[in-house]
Write a protein that holds these residues in place. Sequence first.
Motif, PDB file in Angstrom:
ATOM      1  N   MET A  72      15.272  23.615   5.384  1.00  0.00           N
ATOM      2  CA  MET A  72      14.047  23.646   6.363  1.00  0.00           C
ATOM      3  C   MET A  72      13.331  22.375   6.030  1.00  0.00           C
ATOM      4  N   PHE A  73      12.599  21.690   7.010  1.00  0.00           N
ATOM      5  CA  PHE A  73      11.790  20.583   6.904  1.00  0.00           C
ATOM      6  C   PHE A  73      10.186  21.261   6.733  1.00  0.00           C
ATOM      7  N   LYS A  74       9.463  20.729   5.651  1.00  0.00           N
ATOM      8  CA  LYS A  74       7.894  21.214   5.546  1.00  0.00           C
ATOM      9  C   LYS A  74       7.246  20.471   6.560  1.00  0.00           C
ATOM     10  N   LYS A  75       6.308  21.340   7.182  1.00  0.00           N
ATOM     11  CA  LYS A  75       5.690  21.007   8.652  1.00  0.00           C
ATOM     12  C   LYS A  75       4.564  19.994   8.341  1.00  0.00           C
ATOM     13  N   GLY A  76       4.195  19.554   7.050  1.00  0.00           N
ATOM     14  CA  GLY A  76       2.984  18.935   6.981  1.00  0.00           C
ATOM     15  C   GLY A  76       3.328  17.298   7.468  1.00  0.00           C
ATOM     16  N   SER A  77       4.499  16.982   7.338  1.00  0.00           N
ATOM     17  CA  SER A  77       4.622  15.404   7.827  1.00  0.00           C
ATOM     18  C   SER A  77       4.507  15.400   9.273  1.00  0.00           C
ATOM     19  N   PHE A  78       4.984  16.491  10.096  1.00  0.00           N
ATOM     20  CA  PHE A  78       4.838  16.689  11.447  1.00  0.00           C
ATOM     21  C   PHE A  78       3.700  17.199  12.230  1.00  0.00           C
ATOM     22  N   GLU A  79       2.492  17.218  11.374  1.00  0.00           N
ATOM     23  CA  GLU A  79       1.179  17.561  11.840  1.00  0.00           C
ATOM     24  C   GLU A  79       0.387  16.217  12.140  1.00  0.00           C
ATOM     25  N   SER A 113      -2.858  17.174  -9.181  1.00  0.00           N
ATOM     26  CA  SER A 113      -4.011  18.082  -8.749  1.00  0.00           C
ATOM     27  C   SER A 113      -3.918  17.527  -7.100  1.00  0.00           C
ATOM     28  N   GLU A 114      -3.961  16.581  -6.676  1.00  0.00           N
ATOM     29  CA  GLU A 114      -4.037  16.315  -5.279  1.00  0.00           C
ATOM     30  C   GLU A 114      -2.895  16.658  -4.389  1.00  0.00           C
ATOM     31  N   VAL A 115      -1.607  16.873  -5.087  1.00  0.00           N
ATOM     32  CA  VAL A 115      -0.570  17.248  -4.222  1.00  0.00           C
ATOM     33  C   VAL A 115      -0.694  18.530  -3.489  1.00  0.00           C
ATOM     34  N   LYS A 116      -1.322  19.418  -4.011  1.00  0.00           N
ATOM     35  CA  LYS A 116      -1.590  20.803  -3.692  1.00  0.00           C
ATOM     36  C   LYS A 116      -2.635  20.723  -2.536  1.00  0.00           C
ATOM     37  N   ASP A 117      -3.347  19.842  -2.459  1.00  0.00           N
ATOM     38  CA  ASP A 117      -4.405  19.825  -1.304  1.00  0.00           C
ATOM     39  C   ASP A 117      -3.920  19.279  -0.274  1.00  0.00           C
ATOM     40  N   ARG A 118      -3.405  20.011   0.656  1.00  0.00           N
ATOM     41  CA  ARG A 118      -2.775  19.692   1.993  1.00  0.00           C
ATOM     42  C   ARG A 118      -3.598  18.751   2.887  1.00  0.00           C
ATOM     43  N   HIS A 119      -4.950  19.207   3.010  1.00  0.00           N
ATOM     44  CA  HIS A 119      -5.632  18.137   4.107  1.00  0.00           C
ATOM     45  C   HIS A 119      -5.822  16.869   3.372  1.00  0.00           C
ATOM     46  N   LEU A 120      -6.127  16.751   1.971  1.00  0.00           N
ATOM     47  CA  LEU A 120      -5.969  15.596   1.503  1.00  0.00           C
ATOM     48  C   LEU A 120      -4.928  14.534   1.666  1.00  0.00           C
ATOM     49  N   VAL A 121      -3.812  15.294   1.608  1.00  0.00           N
ATOM     50  CA  VAL A 121      -2.475  14.544   1.741  1.00  0.00           C
ATOM     51  C   VAL A 121      -2.362  14.172   3.290  1.00  0.00           C
ATOM     52  N   ALA A 122      -2.483  15.068   4.129  1.00  0.00           N
ATOM     53  CA  ALA A 122      -2.612  14.619   5.507  1.00  0.00           C
ATOM     54  C   ALA A 122      -3.520  13.724   6.034  1.00  0.00           C
ATOM     55  N   LYS A 123      -4.885  13.799   5.324  1.00  0.00           N
ATOM     56  CA  LYS A 123      -5.970  12.586   5.530  1.00  0.00           C
ATOM     57  C   LYS A 123      -5.250  11.238   5.076  1.00  0.00           C
ATOM     58  N   PRO A 174       0.694  -0.978   0.084  1.00  0.00           N
ATOM     59  CA  PRO A 174       0.260   0.070  -0.138  1.00  0.00           C
ATOM     60  C   PRO A 174       0.814   1.206   0.093  1.00  0.00           C
ATOM     61  N   HIS A 175       1.598   1.579  -1.047  1.00  0.00           N
ATOM     62  CA  HIS A 175       2.247   2.828  -1.312  1.00  0.00           C
ATOM     63  C   HIS A 175       1.196   4.022  -1.677  1.00  0.00           C
ATOM     64  N   ILE A 176       1.559   5.106  -1.227  1.00  0.00           N
ATOM     65  CA  ILE A 176       0.593   6.532  -1.371  1.00  0.00           C
ATOM     66  C   ILE A 176       0.905   7.164  -2.563  1.00  0.00           C
ATOM     67  N   TRP A 177       0.279   7.039  -3.575  1.00  0.00           N
ATOM     68  CA  TRP A 177       0.563   7.764  -4.703  1.00  0.00           C
ATOM     69  C   TRP A 177      -0.377   8.738  -5.035  1.00  0.00           C
ATOM     70  N   PHE A 178      -0.011   9.840  -5.411  1.00  0.00           N
ATOM     71  CA  PHE A 178      -0.855  11.224  -5.383  1.00  0.00           C
ATOM     72  C   PHE A 178      -0.914  11.686  -7.055  1.00  0.00           C
ATOM     73  N   GLU A 179      -2.412  12.044  -7.595  1.00  0.00           N
ATOM     74  CA  GLU A 179      -2.467  12.676  -8.614  1.00  0.00           C
ATOM     75  C   GLU A 179      -1.865  14.284  -8.642  1.00  0.00           C
TER      76      GLU A 179
END
Length: 434
Positions: A313-320, A273-283, A266-271
């Motif tokens: 700088m580390f992007k904060k998304g992975s740490f939320e 258009s989906e990469v820019k949606d932070r909430h979708l990625v975090a979910k 179960p790898h996680i691949w994004f389209e």
Amino acid sequence: MEDFNPFDNLLCILLGISFTVWFTLLLVFIIVPAIFGVSFGIRRLYMKTLLKIFEWATHRIERGAKDNNHLLYKPYSNGDNRDLDSASEFEMSDIFYFCRRGVESIMDDEVTKRFSAEELESWNLLTRSNYNFQHISLRLTVLWGLGVVIRYGFLLPLRVTLAFTGVGLLVVLTSIIGFLPNGRMKNFFSEQVHLMCYRICVRALTAIITYHDSENKPKNGGICVANHTSPIDVIILASDGCYAMVGQIHGGLMGVIQKSMVKACPHIWFERSEVKDRHLVAKRLSDHVEDTTKLPILIFPEGTCINNTSVMMFKKGSFEIGSTVYPVAIKYDPRFGDAFWNSSQFGMVNYLLRMMSSWAIVCSVWYLPPMTREEGEDAVQFASRVKAAIARQGGLVDLLWDGGLKRGKVKDTFKEEQQKLYSKIYHNCSLSYK
């Protein structure tokens, strides 16, 4: 009826024997040991031999440069032979050297130089590793020429063969495993196939990897974060343990590989258009880590490749997400080959050919103790703390700058912060004069 030529028949027999011997040696000494995760120590012996040769070559260059009285820096390059100690009239050309050095100091800031290859103090017989190299002796030039023949005539074909073998097996075997029902057996075969194929790909780079503190290796339900120097960082880490990859969906050969891999794991691949949606990625990331049966996620929070000297700088998304974070520090030894991928200068195929035509890829990997978000700590502070730990362990420079400056301009928010800082300084100075 054509005339029978015995030489053509003999040539076909010799070619058949050569290919048979070639693939037999690959199978016995490389592919089979990779399947079982064992090593005969040939690569480390090869590394030690190269170090001896590099030391001799560097010593020979230094001695030759001393004998020839080479000058590295010449402030006056206009042929002016004036005695610096004697009094002379000022000329406009006298300031050109200092102006040039001043401009270079401005341009060579701590961000820009992180996106160019390291310049080695010693020579490793690769032309691209030392642009100041000059002819010193015939013996040294012959040694360099012999190195070119070995790298392009023997090592490159061998490595390309291994790379196609590893990638081909990965696509075929993961596609087959995809037909198995979900369960422990499918997970077991998937992990074994991924490890086997990545180990073959590691040998395609003649990678010599030293893993430290394996007791801290990432576990299911966690997120593995590491500094990012090259696309081969994935192979380096995945050859010692299985991970769920996160990335954007691609087309072409990369797309075929992604589709086959996701069938078995179960790898996680994004389209796109989906990469820019932070909430979708975090979910999607949060849903993955909550399932302790799934592999740990591998993420490179810098978002771009840095030249093996620093961590940006580390992007904060992975740490939320709130999951346990397993930091990993990767440090390459540039003496054998520069692993940094300058994506603005080289395409992926060109870059991989440069890697496969280098002497070897030597690196150290440190698994750091797992870290969790402390009470009262926001995602940005947590990311900075993890980044500092990675930089400290890997002997890298800890920078606050965003790696996105590699391709973009400084964000307006950062400019505003500097403006506010200048305003405070000006305000304090005004108060002190009153």
